[in-house]
Design a protein around this motif. Structure first.
Motif, short mmCIF file in Angstrom:
data_model
loop_
_atom_site.label_atom_id
_atom_site.label_comp_id
_atom_site.label_asym_id
_atom_site.label_seq_id
_atom_site.Cartn_x
_atom_site.Cartn_y
_atom_site.Cartn_z
N MET A 1 0.84 -1.18 0.00
CA MET A 1 0.00 0.00 0.00
C MET A 1 0.88 1.24 0.00
O MET A 1 1.89 1.29 0.67
CB MET A 1 -0.91 0.02 1.22
N SER A 2 0.42 2.21 -0.72
CA SER A 2 1.21 3.45 -0.79
C SER A 2 0.96 4.30 0.45
O SER A 2 -0.04 4.15 1.15
CB SER A 2 0.84 4.22 -2.05
N ASP A 3 1.89 5.18 0.73
CA ASP A 3 1.77 6.07 1.88
C ASP A 3 0.53 6.96 1.79
O ASP A 3 -0.11 7.25 2.80
CB ASP A 3 3.02 6.93 2.03
N ASP A 4 0.19 7.41 0.58
CA ASP A 4 -1.00 8.25 0.41
C ASP A 4 -2.27 7.50 0.78
O ASP A 4 -3.16 8.04 1.44
CB ASP A 4 -1.11 8.74 -1.04
N LEU A 5 -2.34 6.25 0.37
CA LEU A 5 -3.52 5.44 0.68
C LEU A 5 -3.61 5.18 2.18
O LEU A 5 -4.69 5.27 2.77
CB LEU A 5 -3.47 4.12 -0.09
N VAL A 6 -2.49 4.91 2.81
CA VAL A 6 -2.47 4.69 4.25
C VAL A 6 -2.92 5.95 4.98
O VAL A 6 -3.72 5.88 5.92
CB VAL A 6 -1.06 4.24 4.73
N GLU A 7 -2.41 7.10 4.57
CA GLU A 7 -2.82 8.37 5.19
C GLU A 7 -4.31 8.62 4.98
O GLU A 7 -5.01 9.09 5.89
CB GLU A 7 -1.99 9.53 4.62
N GLN A 8 -4.79 8.34 3.80
CA GLN A 8 -6.20 8.53 3.49
C GLN A 8 -7.08 7.62 4.35
O GLN A 8 -8.08 8.05 4.93
CB GLN A 8 -6.45 8.27 2.01
N LEU A 9 -6.69 6.37 4.47
CA LEU A 9 -7.44 5.43 5.30
C LEU A 9 -7.36 5.81 6.78
O LEU A 9 -8.36 5.72 7.51
CB LEU A 9 -6.91 4.01 5.10
N GLN A 10 -6.19 6.25 7.23
CA GLN A 10 -6.05 6.69 8.62
C GLN A 10 -6.94 7.91 8.90
O GLN A 10 -7.56 8.00 9.95
CB GLN A 10 -4.59 7.00 8.96
N GLY A 11 -7.02 8.81 7.94
CA GLY A 11 -7.89 9.97 8.09
C GLY A 11 -9.35 9.57 8.19
O GLY A 11 -10.10 10.13 9.00
N ARG A 12 -9.74 8.60 7.39
CA ARG A 12 -11.13 8.13 7.44
C ARG A 12 -11.41 7.44 8.78
O ARG A 12 -12.48 7.62 9.37
CB ARG A 12 -11.39 7.17 6.28
N ILE A 13 -10.45 6.66 9.25
CA ILE A 13 -10.61 5.99 10.55
C ILE A 13 -10.72 7.03 11.67
O ILE A 13 -11.59 6.92 12.55
CB ILE A 13 -9.45 5.01 10.80
N ASP A 14 -9.86 8.04 11.63
CA ASP A 14 -9.91 9.10 12.65
C ASP A 14 -11.26 9.79 12.64
O ASP A 14 -11.84 10.06 13.70
CB ASP A 14 -8.79 10.11 12.43
N GLU A 15 -11.78 10.09 11.46
CA GLU A 15 -13.09 10.75 11.33
C GLU A 15 -14.19 9.86 11.89
O GLU A 15 -15.07 10.32 12.63
CB GLU A 15 -13.37 11.08 9.86
N LEU A 16 -14.15 8.58 11.58
CA LEU A 16 -15.16 7.65 12.10
C LEU A 16 -15.07 7.53 13.62
O LEU A 16 -16.10 7.44 14.31
CB LEU A 16 -15.00 6.28 11.44
N GLU A 17 -13.86 7.51 14.16
CA GLU A 17 -13.69 7.44 15.61
C GLU A 17 -14.25 8.68 16.29
O GLU A 17 -14.87 8.59 17.36
CB GLU A 17 -12.22 7.23 15.98
N MET A 18 -14.04 9.86 15.69
CA MET A 18 -14.59 11.10 16.26
C MET A 18 -16.11 11.07 16.22
O MET A 18 -16.78 11.45 17.19
CB MET A 18 -14.05 12.32 15.51
#
Length: 76
Positions: free
Chosen positions: A1-18
């Motif tokens: 997985m590319s770093d951009d995809l990981v960052e994008q997925l992490q951002g989505r996870i953070d948003e869902l957690e909030m």
């Protein structure tokens, strides 16, 4: 997985957690409100029953020809 995809997925996870945390807070607050309202409703039901009983008693005494105007209030 590319770093951009990981960052994008992490951002989505953070948003869902909030969102999930906010919804938990909202649910807790609504539960407390519901509990207070339930207690208040039970109190109001008891008051209505008491008033209904007093009304029925007064109506019975009136129907029996009793003089209710000279009765002492219950606090005497």
């Amino acid at each position: 997985m590319s770093d951009d995809l990981v960052e994008q997925l992490q951002g989505r996870i953070d948003e869902l957690e909030m969102r999930q945390a906010f919804q938990e807070d909202t649910l807790t607050e609504l539960n407390a409100i519901l509990a207070r309202q339930d207690a208040e409703i039970l109190k109001l039901i008891a008051q209505v029953r008491s008033l209904s009983d007093k009304h029925l008693d007064l109506q019975y005494r009136i129907d029996q020809g009793g003089d209710v105007s000279n009765d002492r209030p219950p606090h005497y």
